[in-house]
Motif scaffolding. Sequence first.
Motif, short mmCIF file in Angstrom:
data_model
loop_
_atom_site.label_atom_id
_atom_site.label_comp_id
_atom_site.label_asym_id
_atom_site.label_seq_id
_atom_site.Cartn_x
_atom_site.Cartn_y
_atom_site.Cartn_z
N GLU A 1 12.39 -14.40 2.81
CA GLU A 1 11.91 -14.03 1.49
C GLU A 1 12.01 -13.61 0.34
N LYS A 2 12.54 -14.37 -0.95
CA LYS A 2 12.35 -13.56 -1.43
C LYS A 2 11.55 -12.30 -2.43
N MET A 3 11.57 -10.92 -2.55
CA MET A 3 10.77 -10.37 -3.15
C MET A 3 11.02 -9.50 -4.15
N GLU A 4 9.58 -8.35 -4.93
CA GLU A 4 9.94 -8.12 -5.97
C GLU A 4 9.17 -7.24 -6.10
N LEU B 1 1.49 6.70 -6.35
CA LEU B 1 -0.13 7.55 -7.33
C LEU B 1 0.58 9.17 -7.44
N ALA B 2 0.93 9.43 -6.27
CA ALA B 2 1.99 10.54 -5.59
C ALA B 2 2.62 11.30 -6.69
N ASN B 3 3.84 9.84 -6.79
CA ASN B 3 5.01 10.46 -8.04
C ASN B 3 4.51 10.44 -9.80
N LYS B 4 3.86 9.32 -9.89
CA LYS B 4 3.34 8.69 -11.40
C LYS B 4 4.24 8.16 -12.16
N PRO B 5 5.80 7.72 -11.37
CA PRO B 5 6.55 6.67 -12.11
C PRO B 5 6.56 6.58 -13.52
N ALA B 6 7.14 6.70 -14.61
CA ALA B 6 6.92 6.36 -16.62
C ALA B 6 6.79 4.86 -16.25
N ASN B 7 7.38 4.57 -15.48
CA ASN B 7 7.80 2.97 -15.69
C ASN B 7 8.06 2.38 -14.19
N LEU B 8 8.64 0.30 -14.11
CA LEU B 8 9.00 0.14 -12.84
C LEU B 8 10.35 0.52 -12.68
N ASP B 9 11.29 0.69 -13.12
CA ASP B 9 12.53 1.49 -12.70
C ASP B 9 12.26 2.62 -12.06
N ALA B 10 11.35 3.56 -12.74
CA ALA B 10 11.00 5.04 -11.98
C ALA B 10 10.78 4.38 -10.26
N ALA C 1 11.78 7.89 -3.56
CA ALA C 1 12.85 7.29 -2.27
C ALA C 1 11.31 7.79 -1.05
N ILE C 2 11.52 7.43 -0.31
CA ILE C 2 10.35 7.82 0.92
C ILE C 2 11.26 7.36 2.19
N GLU C 3 11.67 8.74 2.67
CA GLU C 3 12.00 9.08 4.16
C GLU C 3 13.14 8.80 4.14
N GLY C 4 13.70 8.99 3.03
CA GLY C 4 15.84 8.77 2.35
C GLY C 4 16.15 6.71 1.89
N ARG C 5 15.30 6.24 1.74
CA ARG C 5 14.99 4.91 0.86
C ARG C 5 14.54 5.26 0.19
N THR C 6 15.60 3.90 -1.00
CA THR C 6 14.33 3.70 -2.22
C THR C 6 13.62 2.71 -2.42
N ILE C 7 12.49 2.79 -2.66
CA ILE C 7 11.12 1.73 -2.89
C ILE C 7 12.30 0.22 -2.96
N ALA C 8 12.73 -0.02 -3.39
CA ALA C 8 13.46 -0.88 -3.89
C ALA C 8 14.54 -1.46 -2.74
N GLU C 9 15.31 -0.30 -2.12
CA GLU C 9 15.95 -0.53 -0.55
C GLU C 9 14.86 -1.25 -0.05
N GLN D 1 1.09 -1.41 -0.10
CA GLN D 1 0.06 -0.21 -0.04
C GLN D 1 0.71 1.42 -0.06
N LEU D 2 1.32 1.44 0.98
CA LEU D 2 2.72 2.47 0.83
C LEU D 2 3.46 2.97 -0.76
N ILE D 3 4.05 1.62 -1.77
CA ILE D 3 4.65 1.39 -2.26
C ILE D 3 3.31 2.20 -3.71
#
Length: 236
Positions: A76-79, A43-52, A57-65, A36-38
């Motif tokens: 467990e592996k997550m992505e 929705l707030a940033n409207k990234p163009a693709n999955l890489d974007a 960043a959320i509070e200094g951490r990227t979503i990937a991190e 839900q956070l992701i």
Amino acid sequence: EGCVLAGVKDGFAAIVALKCETDFVAKNADFIALTQLILDTTLANKPANLDALNALAIEGRTIAELVTDRSGVTGEKMEIGYYEFVEGATVVEYIHPGNKLATIVAFAEAGVDHQVARDVAMQAAAMKPIALTRDEVPAETVEKEKHFITEEVKQTAEGKPEAVIEKMVVGKLEKFYKEVVLVEQAFIKENKISIAQYVKDNNAEVVSMVRFAVGEGIEKRQENFADEVMSQINAA
């Protein structure tokens, strides 16, 4: 396994699927909250693709991190296994109970009746269209289906003139389109009209549709999303 969520903000609708390995983790409250956070960040940033999306960043951490951090907690592996969006004057989302299936639909007109828009989103969930219009059906898919139909017709119509066989192939291909193209599907609440006619009768036009389900097509899974969504429609 995983969690699929969808949301809408300012004419932008998105689906995000956070994948994991087990249903136990997929149903965990913290895992759903991360999804839900992701989605909210998307929705707030409207990234163009999955890489974007992964780079947001959320509070200094990227979503990937953040996803990697959560993976370390659960073991467990997550992505983020899926991300897509639509834009339009009216947009609507449908999330099937259980967070395994979601659809998003966009319309050309502003102010489309919410029930009409939701009906179309639930239709997409239940009837599994692969494209909005027949022009959007991949050519490879059409060729494979045409080959299958031709071979089937030749076996059942052996001895009939070639012209008759060709006509039968065309007829069956038309039936195929009516099954897999959203706007050509029979409306599940009133099967005498198509989705195209239903939205036209309500002064609207569908311009985009996206559907995603966790694990759909994997042999081990037993969910029948069509029946489940139909029960939701009948209860509405």
